[in-house]
Write an enzyme that holds these catalytic residues in place. Structure first.
Site, PDB file in Angstrom:
ATOM      1  N   SER A 262       0.837  -1.202   0.000  1.00 42.03           N
ATOM      2  CA  SER A 262       0.000   0.000   0.000  1.00 42.03           C
ATOM      3  C   SER A 262       0.871   1.251   0.000  1.00 42.03           C
ATOM      4  CB  SER A 262      -0.903   0.013   1.243  1.00 42.03           C
ATOM      5  OG  SER A 262      -0.127   0.241   2.411  1.00 42.03           O
ATOM      6  N   LYS A 263       0.240   2.377  -0.280  1.00 38.86           N
ATOM      7  CA  LYS A 263       0.943   3.660  -0.235  1.00 38.86           C
ATOM      8  C   LYS A 263       1.493   3.910   1.168  1.00 38.86           C
ATOM      9  CE  LYS A 263       0.265   8.615  -0.939  1.00 38.86           C
ATOM     10  NZ  LYS A 263       0.636   8.987   0.436  1.00 38.86           N
ATOM     11  N   ARG A 264       0.771   3.458   2.175  1.00 41.24           N
ATOM     12  CA  ARG A 264       1.210   3.644   3.555  1.00 41.24           C
ATOM     13  C   ARG A 264       2.564   2.978   3.804  1.00 41.24           C
ATOM     14  NH1 ARG A 264      -2.978   1.676   5.588  1.00 41.24           N
ATOM     15  NH2 ARG A 264      -4.205   3.570   5.514  1.00 41.24           N
TER      16      ARG A 264
END
Length: 507
Positions: A262-264
């Site tokens: 994920s972007k996280r």
């Protein structure tokens, strides 16, 4: 693989920036098409109007242009099967919705969101399917006249696919083999919504793939649960002969821990998950991109190609043409691929080494100029020759190489304490006098004369070189000392040495 002309497609939704997982899916489609002499189609899935994001489509096209992944036809590229933007194909989809309704393979449902939520509260794990559809408000349970009246009154409805229970649906997957699913576990998916007169993903993709003569659907593993429904839709339309071969790619997984990348993860660990920097028009948030972070597009493509596919050899560095030649979709993994972002950095380093000094110098020159240095390309190229093997990104060169262009004003305290001995001022003074006496200041002549002097004087070569490096660089880094002094030239070398002797002797 059956003998059928290969046509594959990549069909992103313009709902934001292109995730690196989507880039890999597009890359595998591209490699497959090129390997088999087929076409690669670019389609835009914009039927979810509520999630449309301004600028996303242009961003996606720009990303592939940067990466060097070329489409043969599609949105902005033209072709004989257009339009390629799904919002421009409304009339086409309605024809096929009506065909399913007429064949009793789909039905109209008027259930409101509130009514559906109430059912979910009443029935654990509620699913709109053969076991529940007859208790809902739809054309299977309502009089024909009432259905017609509600539609004439403009009441919003959806069209659902009618999945018959008691069947075993077989999906032939090029990566996962034969996948068998009981139709009883499938729900009656929504195919069309009257609210925006647009189909959902399930219907639009089937119709488009058929009309555009797509031979193979290569997509992410997350779409595997949709495959049985898509097989049933092809059968419902009587398109058995045109059903594409499916291939569901492994997920890209977090670098550490479990779950999908994920972007996280990128924000937390400091790596991009988008090909280009993205400026969110709704939040003004800026997300980093591989291009702006200093990656070469060839390195990104090479890195992604090996995440979930292996060539069956030890080779790791591939040109795009070599990837096409080596690509075999059956060698894709079924298991998810851990996103080793450190390996991506390694690939970029390897591509710096592969590129010529002139190429890297062209990229480094603006950085030198931005630091207020007016230097010739010849000398910048020489610095690159000496230093490029020490960096993974071009922007890392300046902190390592600035001493070639700017004399040190300060001297690293740790290096001074370790390398500047009691006799260093005397020894460096002698070395400066020796170098000043040279008419030939070439690297080779300096090296010969200095080594003879060190041996004659009985000085330790390491002590001399370490102290000399401190005078020219200001700390203990850089290439060979004679490379540095030959580049700086006689006047600059002596100036730096005499200043260092003065400053460090005063401490």
């Amino acid at each position: 693989m059956e003998n059928r002309h290969v046509r594959v497609r990549f069909a992103p939704s313009p709902t934001g920036p292109l995730h690196i997982g989507g880039v890999r899916t597009a890359l595998y489609n591209y490699l497959f098409a090129r390997k088999h002499g087929g076409e690669f189609v670019f389609r835009i899935e914009d039927t979810d109007s509520a999630r449309f994001v301004e600028g996303a489509e242009d961003y996606i096209i720009a990303a592939f242009q940067w990466l060097g992944i070329e489409f043969d036809e599609g949105v902005s590229f033209g072709g004989e099967y257009g339009p390629y933007r799904q919002s421009e194909r409304r009339g086409i989809y309605k024809i096929y919705v009506d065909r399913l309704l007429g064949a009793n393979r789909a039905y109209i449902a008027f259930d409101t969101p509130e009514e559906l939520e109430q059912k979910r509260q009443e029935i654990p794990n509620f699913q709109y399917d053969a076991s529940t559809r007859m208790s809902m408000r739809n054309s299977l349970t309502m009089p024909v006249e009432e259905v017609a009246r509600l539609m004439e009154d403009g009441r919003q409805y959806v069209v659902r696919f009618k999945v018959e229970p008691g069947r075993e649906v077989v999906v032939n997957d090029l990566i996962r083999g034969e996948v068998r699913v009981k139709s009883d576990i499938l729900d009656d998916k929504v195919l069309y919504k009257s609210a925006d007169e647009l189909p959902t993903y399930h219907l639009a993709n089937i119709v488009d793939d058929h009309l555009m003569e797509i031979s193979h659907v290569i997509r992410g593993e997350e779409w595997l649960p949709s495959a049985p429904l898509h097989v049933l839709l092809y059968e419902a339309f009587g398109w058995h002969d045109s059903m594409p071969q499916f291939a569901h790619l492994p997920l890209l997984l977090k670098p550490e821990g479990k779950g999908k990348l994920s972007k996280r993860d990128g924000d937390r660990l400091g790596f991009p998950v988008f090909p280009l920097e993205w400026h969110d028009p709704k939040t003004d948030e800026v997300s980093s991109g591989y291009r702006e972070s200093g990656y070469f597009p060839e390195a990104v493509v090479n890195f992604l190609a090996l995440l979930g596919w292996n060539p069956g050899t030890e080779q790791e560095l591939f040109t795009l043409d070599e990837l096409v030649e080596a690509f075999d979709i059956s060698r894709c993994s079924k298991a998810g691929a851990k996103f080793d972002y450190q390996k991506g950095i390694w690939f970029n380093h390897e591509y710096i080494l592969k590129k010529s000094n002139d190429e890297i110098a062209e990229l480094f020159a603006p950085i030198v100029a931005n630091n207020g240095i007016d230097e010739s390309m010849e000398r910048i190229t020489e610095v690159v020759r000496m230093m490029k093997d020490r960096v993974s990104f071009v922007h890392e060169l300046w902190p390592l190489c600035s001493f070639f262009f700017i004399p040190p004003m300060e001297y690293d305290e740790k290096t001074v304490k370790k390398r500047w001995k009691e006799d260093s001022p005397k020894v460096m003074g002698e070395l400066a006098d020796l170098l000043e006496s040279l008419d030939d200041f070439s690297l080779e002549n300096q090296e010969r004369v200095v080594h003879e002097w060190v041996e004659r004087k009985g000085y330790g070569l390491g002590n001399v070189m370490n102290a000399w490096r401190l005078t020219l660089v200001g700390e203990g880094k850089g290439p060979g000392m004679f490379d540095i002094s030959a580049f700086l030239g006689k006047e600059e070398t002596l100036s730096r040495m005499r200043r260092a002797i003065e400053v460090l002797s005063a401490k």
